[in-house]
Write a protein that holds these residues in place. Structure first.
Motif, short mmCIF file in Angstrom:
data_model
loop_
_atom_site.label_atom_id
_atom_site.label_comp_id
_atom_site.label_asym_id
_atom_site.label_seq_id
_atom_site.Cartn_x
_atom_site.Cartn_y
_atom_site.Cartn_z
N ASN A 46 -31.21 56.97 24.76
CA ASN A 46 -30.37 55.92 25.35
C ASN A 46 -29.09 56.49 25.95
O ASN A 46 -28.67 56.07 27.03
N ASP A 74 -22.20 64.47 18.35
CA ASP A 74 -23.00 65.32 17.46
C ASP A 74 -23.80 66.31 18.29
O ASP A 74 -23.87 66.21 19.52
N ARG A 76 -27.37 69.12 18.04
CA ARG A 76 -28.45 69.77 17.31
C ARG A 76 -28.12 71.26 17.30
O ARG A 76 -27.85 71.84 18.34
N ASN A 86 -28.06 68.58 22.78
CA ASN A 86 -27.53 67.43 23.51
C ASN A 86 -26.74 67.88 24.73
O ASN A 86 -26.78 67.24 25.78
N GLY A 153 -30.10 55.10 15.49
CA GLY A 153 -31.46 55.41 15.06
C GLY A 153 -32.11 54.23 14.36
O GLY A 153 -31.40 53.31 13.91
O1 LIG Z 1 -28.70 64.13 18.47
C1 LIG Z 1 -29.20 63.05 18.35
O2 LIG Z 1 -30.41 62.91 18.20
C2 LIG Z 1 -28.33 61.84 18.38
O3 LIG Z 1 -27.07 61.94 18.81
C3 LIG Z 1 -28.75 60.66 17.57
O4 LIG Z 1 -27.73 60.05 16.82
C4 LIG Z 1 -29.32 59.67 18.58
O5 LIG Z 1 -28.31 59.15 19.40
C5 LIG Z 1 -30.06 58.54 17.91
O6 LIG Z 1 -31.08 59.09 17.11
C6 LIG Z 1 -30.66 57.56 18.90
O7 LIG Z 1 -31.55 58.25 19.73
P1 LIG Z 1 -32.42 57.47 20.80
O8 LIG Z 1 -31.46 56.85 21.76
O9 LIG Z 1 -33.29 58.53 21.41
O10 LIG Z 1 -33.22 56.47 20.05
#
Ligand SMILES: O=C(O)[C@H](O)[C@@H](O)[C@H](O)[C@H](O)COP(=O)(O)O
Length: 260
Positions: A46, A74, A76, A86, A153
């Motif tokens: 999103n 955040d 990875r 990200n 999430g």
């Molecule tokens: O590094 C990440 O994965 C995120 O920052 C995580 O917090 C993500 O924003 C949510 O899991 C929603 O992800 P979606 O928008 O893909 O559902």
């Protein structure tokens, strides 16, 4: 801290376009008022959908990209340029195609950078960078971000703050290393709730049926340890941007009829 407001759009494409338009306006307003703007980006589909919509928005040229500070909520913990990061994903969808000032783009450190494979040290370094960017007018060791974006999430996590894991209990540090995250990859770095709450505005994005329960729980008075999204609030505004599917389990009194 502000109470959440909910805006519901017909589908996730419209949600992304409307959020992009909203963000452009916000950045332009902040640049007009204060000379520059600061935005915190999120990972996930999103957040990336919003950036892709921004890349295609005709009004994107209204933004002075050279006076925009970008931070991340955040990351990875992977090597620089890794497609999972990200930062890499944001570059691909938007950042590489706009004239940003590289000195104002602040990705969280990668796992092959100066802190090596130590996510805790990487988190500490990011906290130091945030503190250095904070001014006397800010409310602590973090700048007053204009807009902080968060995906949500299905388990109500935001950034890399997962229900019941140690990071969501953090009250002192602004950035932490996260180990054993249920969403891969397991090692991450993340802003904490106190850092998130330094933002003027926090916008949470969720689309799809699989987010409906999470949105309903977080918006119905759940605690932030069980539902981290419930603790993500902006100082002056907290905005939940949803599509109809993600809003489908919300109590009707939480939002006016769908805005389409
Ligand atoms: O590094 C990440 O994965 C995120 O920052 C995580 O917090 C993500 O924003 C949510 O899991 C929603 O992800 P979606 O928008 O893909 O559902």
């Amino acid at each position: 801290m502000s109470a959440p407001q909910v805006v519901v759009h017909r589908d996730k494409e419209l949600m992304a376009k409307a959020a992009a338009a909203r963000l452009i306006t916000k950045i332009v307003d902040a640049q007009t008022a204060r000379g520059s703007a600061s935005v915190v980006l999120t990972g996930g589909r999103n957040g990336n959908g919003l950036l892709a919509a921004l890349a295609e928005a005709p009004a994107r040229d209204a933004v002075d990209w050279s006076r925009l500070d970008l931070w991340w909520g955040d990351e990875r913990f992977a090597p620089d340029g890794d497609p999972e990061r990200n930062h890499t994903q944001a570059r691909e969808v938007l950042l590489d195609s706009v004239p940003l000032d590289p000195a104002r783009v602040h990705p969280m450190p990668p796992s092959d950078g100066p802190y090596g494979n130590d996510a805790d040290a990487a988190a500490e370094a990011y906290a130091t960078a945030l503190a250095a960017a904070a001014g006397p007018e800010d409310h602590g060791p973090v700048p007053s971000f204009d807009v902080l974006l968060l995906g949500v999430g299905p388990d109500t996590h935001v950034a890399s703050l997962f229900p019941e894991l140690p990071a969501v209990y953090e009250t002192e540090r602004t950035v932490v290393g996260v180990h054993g995250a249920p969403k891969p990859p397991p090692t991450r770095t993340s802003l904490t709730l106190p850092a998130i709450r330094a933002a003027r505005e926090v916008w949470l994005l969720a689309a799809g049926e699989d987010k409906a329960n999470a949105a309903a729980i977080a918006l119905s008075g759940a605690g932030e340890v069980q539902a981290p999204a419930a603790g993500a609030r902006g100082r002056s505004r907290t905005l939940w941007l949803l599509d109809e599917a993600a809003a489908s389990q919300l109590p009707r009194d939480l939002y006016p009829p769908a805005s389409a």
